[in-house]
Design a protein around this motif. Structure first.
Motif, PDB file in Angstrom:
ATOM      1  N   PRO A   1      40.502  31.641  37.365  1.00 18.02           N
ATOM      2  CA  PRO A   1      39.701  32.763  37.875  1.00 18.02           C
ATOM      3  C   PRO A   1      38.750  32.353  39.000  1.00 18.02           C
ATOM      4  O   PRO A   1      38.521  33.141  39.924  1.00 18.02           O
ATOM      5  CB  PRO A   1      38.943  33.219  36.633  1.00 18.02           C
ATOM      6  CG  PRO A   1      39.872  32.901  35.504  1.00 18.02           C
ATOM      7  CD  PRO A   1      40.483  31.582  35.894  1.00 18.02           C
ATOM      8  N   ALA A   2      38.215  31.140  38.938  1.00 13.77           N
ATOM      9  CA  ALA A   2      37.319  30.671  40.000  1.00 13.77           C
ATOM     10  C   ALA A   2      38.054  30.579  41.330  1.00 13.77           C
ATOM     11  O   ALA A   2      37.524  30.958  42.387  1.00 13.77           O
ATOM     12  CB  ALA A   2      36.722  29.321  39.625  1.00 13.77           C
ATOM     13  N   GLN A   3      39.288  30.085  41.283  1.00 13.92           N
ATOM     14  CA  GLN A   3      40.085  29.989  42.504  1.00 13.92           C
ATOM     15  C   GLN A   3      40.513  31.370  42.975  1.00 13.92           C
ATOM     16  O   GLN A   3      40.465  31.687  44.164  1.00 13.92           O
ATOM     17  CB  GLN A   3      41.294  29.090  42.248  1.00 13.92           C
ATOM     18  CG  GLN A   3      42.314  29.067  43.382  1.00 13.92           C
ATOM     19  CD  GLN A   3      43.532  29.909  43.068  1.00 13.92           C
ATOM     20  OE1 GLN A   3      44.059  29.870  41.960  1.00 13.92           O
ATOM     21  NE2 GLN A   3      43.967  30.709  44.021  1.00 13.92           N
ATOM     22  N   HIS A   4      40.953  32.231  42.033  1.00 13.15           N
ATOM     23  CA  HIS A   4      41.397  33.576  42.411  1.00 13.15           C
ATOM     24  C   HIS A   4      40.270  34.372  43.077  1.00 13.15           C
ATOM     25  O   HIS A   4      40.531  35.216  43.942  1.00 13.15           O
ATOM     26  CB  HIS A   4      41.889  34.340  41.180  1.00 13.15           C
ATOM     27  CG  HIS A   4      43.212  33.862  40.659  1.00 13.15           C
ATOM     28  ND1 HIS A   4      44.332  33.755  41.442  1.00 13.15           N
ATOM     29  CD2 HIS A   4      43.594  33.470  39.408  1.00 13.15           C
ATOM     30  CE1 HIS A   4      45.351  33.324  40.712  1.00 13.15           C
ATOM     31  NE2 HIS A   4      44.930  33.147  39.478  1.00 13.15           N
ATOM     32  N   LEU A   5      39.046  34.128  42.679  1.00  8.45           N
ATOM     33  CA  LEU A   5      37.915  34.837  43.272  1.00  8.45           C
ATOM     34  C   LEU A   5      37.830  34.581  44.774  1.00  8.45           C
ATOM     35  O   LEU A   5      37.406  35.454  45.536  1.00  8.45           O
ATOM     36  CB  LEU A   5      36.612  34.415  42.588  1.00  8.45           C
ATOM     37  CG  LEU A   5      35.315  35.040  43.093  1.00  8.45           C
ATOM     38  CD1 LEU A   5      35.323  36.549  42.883  1.00  8.45           C
ATOM     39  CD2 LEU A   5      34.109  34.407  42.394  1.00  8.45           C
ATOM     40  N   THR A   6      38.250  33.412  45.198  1.00  7.44           N
ATOM     41  CA  THR A   6      38.184  33.057  46.616  1.00  7.44           C
ATOM     42  C   THR A   6      39.405  33.517  47.393  1.00  7.44           C
ATOM     43  O   THR A   6      39.385  33.535  48.619  1.00  7.44           O
ATOM     44  CB  THR A   6      38.044  31.534  46.792  1.00  7.44           C
ATOM     45  OG1 THR A   6      39.313  30.890  46.563  1.00  7.44           O
ATOM     46  CG2 THR A   6      37.004  30.959  45.848  1.00  7.44           C
ATOM     47  N   ASN A   7      40.474  33.863  46.684  1.00  6.13           N
ATOM     48  CA  ASN A   7      41.739  34.233  47.322  1.00  6.13           C
ATOM     49  C   ASN A   7      41.893  35.748  47.289  1.00  6.13           C
ATOM     50  O   ASN A   7      42.115  36.334  46.227  1.00  6.13           O
ATOM     51  CB  ASN A   7      42.917  33.580  46.595  1.00  6.13           C
ATOM     52  CG  ASN A   7      42.869  32.056  46.589  1.00  6.13           C
ATOM     53  OD1 ASN A   7      43.583  31.429  45.829  1.00  6.13           O
ATOM     54  ND2 ASN A   7      42.013  31.454  47.413  1.00  6.13           N
ATOM     55  N   THR A   8      41.801  36.367  48.437  1.00 10.87           N
ATOM     56  CA  THR A   8      41.758  37.825  48.483  1.00 10.87           C
ATOM     57  C   THR A   8      43.132  38.482  48.377  1.00 10.87           C
ATOM     58  O   THR A   8      43.234  39.672  48.078  1.00 10.87           O
ATOM     59  CB  THR A   8      41.099  38.295  49.788  1.00 10.87           C
ATOM     60  OG1 THR A   8      41.914  37.884  50.895  1.00 10.87           O
ATOM     61  CG2 THR A   8      39.720  37.693  49.944  1.00 10.87           C
ATOM     62  N   GLY A   9      44.208  37.754  48.629  1.00 11.10           N
ATOM     63  CA  GLY A   9      45.528  38.354  48.741  1.00 11.10           C
ATOM     64  C   GLY A   9      45.939  39.184  47.541  1.00 11.10           C
ATOM     65  O   GLY A   9      46.332  40.345  47.673  1.00 11.10           O
ATOM     66  N   ALA A  10      45.877  38.601  46.332  1.00 13.93           N
ATOM     67  CA  ALA A  10      46.382  39.286  45.140  1.00 13.93           C
ATOM     68  C   ALA A  10      45.556  40.514  44.775  1.00 13.93           C
ATOM     69  O   ALA A  10      46.050  41.405  44.075  1.00 13.93           O
ATOM     70  CB  ALA A  10      46.428  38.318  43.960  1.00 13.93           C
ATOM     71  N   VAL A  11      44.299  40.594  45.221  1.00 14.34           N
ATOM     72  CA  VAL A  11      43.463  41.762  44.922  1.00 14.34           C
ATOM     73  C   VAL A  11      44.093  43.028  45.488  1.00 14.34           C
ATOM     74  O   VAL A  11      43.922  44.128  44.940  1.00 14.34           O
ATOM     75  CB  VAL A  11      42.035  41.566  45.477  1.00 14.34           C
ATOM     76  CG1 VAL A  11      41.149  42.757  45.147  1.00 14.34           C
ATOM     77  CG2 VAL A  11      41.413  40.300  44.905  1.00 14.34           C
ATOM     78  N   HIS A  12      44.881  42.890  46.551  1.00 16.59           N
ATOM     79  CA  HIS A  12      45.501  44.045  47.188  1.00 16.59           C
ATOM     80  C   HIS A  12      46.581  44.690  46.319  1.00 16.59           C
ATOM     81  O   HIS A  12      47.062  45.779  46.624  1.00 16.59           O
ATOM     82  CB  HIS A  12      46.102  43.645  48.531  1.00 16.59           C
ATOM     83  CG  HIS A  12      45.095  43.205  49.546  1.00 16.59           C
ATOM     84  ND1 HIS A  12      44.406  42.012  49.447  1.00 16.59           N
ATOM     85  CD2 HIS A  12      44.638  43.796  50.679  1.00 16.59           C
ATOM     86  CE1 HIS A  12      43.593  41.889  50.471  1.00 16.59           C
ATOM     87  NE2 HIS A  12      43.700  42.951  51.234  1.00 16.59           N
ATOM     88  N   MET A  13      46.987  44.025  45.244  1.00 14.52           N
ATOM     89  CA  MET A  13      47.966  44.606  44.328  1.00 14.52           C
ATOM     90  C   MET A  13      47.327  45.617  43.373  1.00 14.52           C
ATOM     91  O   MET A  13      48.021  46.397  42.732  1.00 14.52           O
ATOM     92  CB  MET A  13      48.635  43.503  43.503  1.00 14.52           C
ATOM     93  CG  MET A  13      49.378  42.471  44.317  1.00 14.52           C
ATOM     94  SD  MET A  13      50.078  41.204  43.250  1.00 14.52           S
ATOM     95  CE  MET A  13      50.589  39.978  44.459  1.00 14.52           C
ATOM     96  N   LEU A  14      46.010  45.613  43.269  1.00 16.78           N
ATOM     97  CA  LEU A  14      45.314  46.479  42.335  1.00 16.78           C
ATOM     98  C   LEU A  14      45.286  47.927  42.811  1.00 16.78           C
ATOM     99  O   LEU A  14      45.297  48.201  44.011  1.00 16.78           O
ATOM    100  CB  LEU A  14      43.872  45.996  42.142  1.00 16.78           C
ATOM    101  CG  LEU A  14      43.678  44.647  41.452  1.00 16.78           C
ATOM    102  CD1 LEU A  14      42.222  44.230  41.541  1.00 16.78           C
ATOM    103  CD2 LEU A  14      44.119  44.715  40.000  1.00 16.78           C
ATOM    104  N   ALA A  15      45.237  48.841  41.845  1.00 12.28           N
ATOM    105  CA  ALA A  15      45.037  50.250  42.178  1.00 12.28           C
ATOM    106  C   ALA A  15      43.632  50.413  42.752  1.00 12.28           C
ATOM    107  O   ALA A  15      42.649  50.113  42.084  1.00 12.28           O
ATOM    108  CB  ALA A  15      45.208  51.115  40.935  1.00 12.28           C
ATOM    109  N   ALA A  16      43.544  50.859  43.993  1.00 16.68           N
ATOM    110  CA  ALA A  16      42.244  50.910  44.655  1.00 16.68           C
ATOM    111  C   ALA A  16      41.918  52.281  45.234  1.00 16.68           C
ATOM    112  O   ALA A  16      40.827  52.484  45.758  1.00 16.68           O
ATOM    113  CB  ALA A  16      42.190  49.868  45.776  1.00 16.68           C
ATOM    114  N   VAL A  17      42.853  53.224  45.136  1.00 15.78           N
ATOM    115  CA  VAL A  17      42.658  54.570  45.663  1.00 15.78           C
ATOM    116  C   VAL A  17      42.670  55.538  44.483  1.00 15.78           C
ATOM    117  O   VAL A  17      43.502  55.412  43.587  1.00 15.78           O
ATOM    118  CB  VAL A  17      43.779  54.935  46.665  1.00 15.78           C
ATOM    119  CG1 VAL A  17      43.615  56.350  47.179  1.00 15.78           C
ATOM    120  CG2 VAL A  17      43.789  53.936  47.822  1.00 15.78           C
TER     121      VAL A  17
END
Length: 342
Positions: free
Chosen positions: A160-176
């Motif tokens: 999770p510490a590494q994922h926090l710095t990596n923005t790419g995968a966040v774009h897979m989340l429902a955001a709209v």
């Protein structure tokens, strides 16, 4: 390709935007080519196939193959711009629009470019597309040492510490808001409360992450929450919202080139999460749908409004979906004939 590694988590990126470029600051790693196989013993032993079988098959069939390599950790708006520039360069050189094969996050990048510049493409084959919108990736962001964060037996590469710095995968989340319904998905509920009632989620709001114990707010994340990290995550979520909004079709169906999908329904895949009595996500209680182990079958298709000329489904796991070269050949032939007939 490493340009020089330092001790610690070498996959972590700086949590800072460059004011001059509006891009995330870089580290010493760069993407030079797609990974063909997972190997050991200095590359002499192949453990798992990734893109190797597909690329070997395409080249053996006489196709002019061009590879776009990108850093999956970075902001996808940056990657999308680089992908568009790459495709324009190929089109200028060959004097014809390229036929694109995309996989996983690459489909999310390709869809962004496609919606912005549909005439740039001859056609597109989406393979195991991480186009979502989904929620499952929050498990990666929340649980240190979880199975989803292990590569073979290595549970230190992804945290999770590494994922926090990596923005790419966040774009897979429902955001709209109501994004799954707007995308025409059959299954629209990603989260239920302890009584089984649907829960509306605004994953672009930091308070949602705090309230339900997501990401660094989960006690098993191993991340110490600080104001700087909260500011960083807020900025990432804002960018994710803008990116996902730009995925919704902006043109009439006949504006887009021929599109095809190859997905999988052979592996039960995490989809819907449930809250416990305290309002926290219970990662021991996850509902599944057919998929490839990473992406549920229906989410490997672009949103409603993008016309598909053909879809095939196999039973392979996520990394292996596009190595079904017989299906790939059928889909590419269908895309070619569809383009020729229009």
């Amino acid at each position: 390709r490493p340009r020089g590694l330092s001790p610690g988590n070498v996959l972590a990126l700086p949590m800072q935007w460059d004011p001059a470029t509006d891009q995330q600051l870089h580290d010493d790693l760069e993407a030079s080519h797609p990974m063909t196989y997972v190997k050991c013993l200095c590359g002499t032993v192949k453990l798992l196939p990734l893109y190797g079988p597909l690329l070997e098959h395409l080249r053996a069939s006489g196709r002019d193959v061009r590879e776009f390599a990108y850093d999956w950790r970075r902001d996808l708006a940056e990657t999308s711009a680089a992908a568009e520039a790459f495709l324009r360069a190929v089109a200028d050189e060959t004097r014809r629009p390229p036929q694109v094969i995309a996989h996983s996050m690459g489909c999310l990048v390709t869809l962004h470019v496609l919606n912005r510049a549909p005439t740039l493409f001859h056609s597109v084959l989406f393979g195991a597309g991480a186009m979502g919108p989904a929620l499952a990736v929050v498990e990666d962001f929340s649980l240190a040492g979880a199975a989803v964060n292990k590569i073979m037996r290595n549970d230190t590469m992804f945290t999770p510490a590494q994922h926090l710095t990596n923005t790419g995968a966040v774009h897979m989340l429902a955001a709209v808001p109501n994004e799954r319904a707007r995308c025409g998905k059959e299954h629209t509920v990603l989260l239920e409360d302890a009584a089984g009632k649907p829960v509306d989620l605004d994953l672009t709001a930091l308070d949602t992450w705090k309230k339900h114990g997501l990401g660094m707010y989960h006690p098993a994340s191993g991340v110490t929450v600080t104001p700087d990290k909260e500011t960083w995550l807020t900025s990432v979520l804002e960018r994710c919202h803008a990116y996902r909004t730009a995925l919704l079709p902006q043109h009439s169906p006949d504006t887009y080139p021929p599109l095809a999908v190859l997905n999988s329904d052979g592996v039960p895949t995490s989809f819907k999460f449930h809250l416990d009595a305290d309002g926290q996500i219970d990662f021991e209680h996850i509902s599944t749908l057919p998929g490839d182990g990473r992406i549920v079958c229906e989410d490997a298709c672009p949103p409603e409004g993008y016309p598909l000329v053909m879809k095939l489904t196999n039973q392979r796991d996520h990394a292996d979906v596009l190595n079904d070269v017989e299906s790939v050949d059928k889909l590419l032939a269908c895309l070619l004939s569809s383009k020729t007939s229009t």
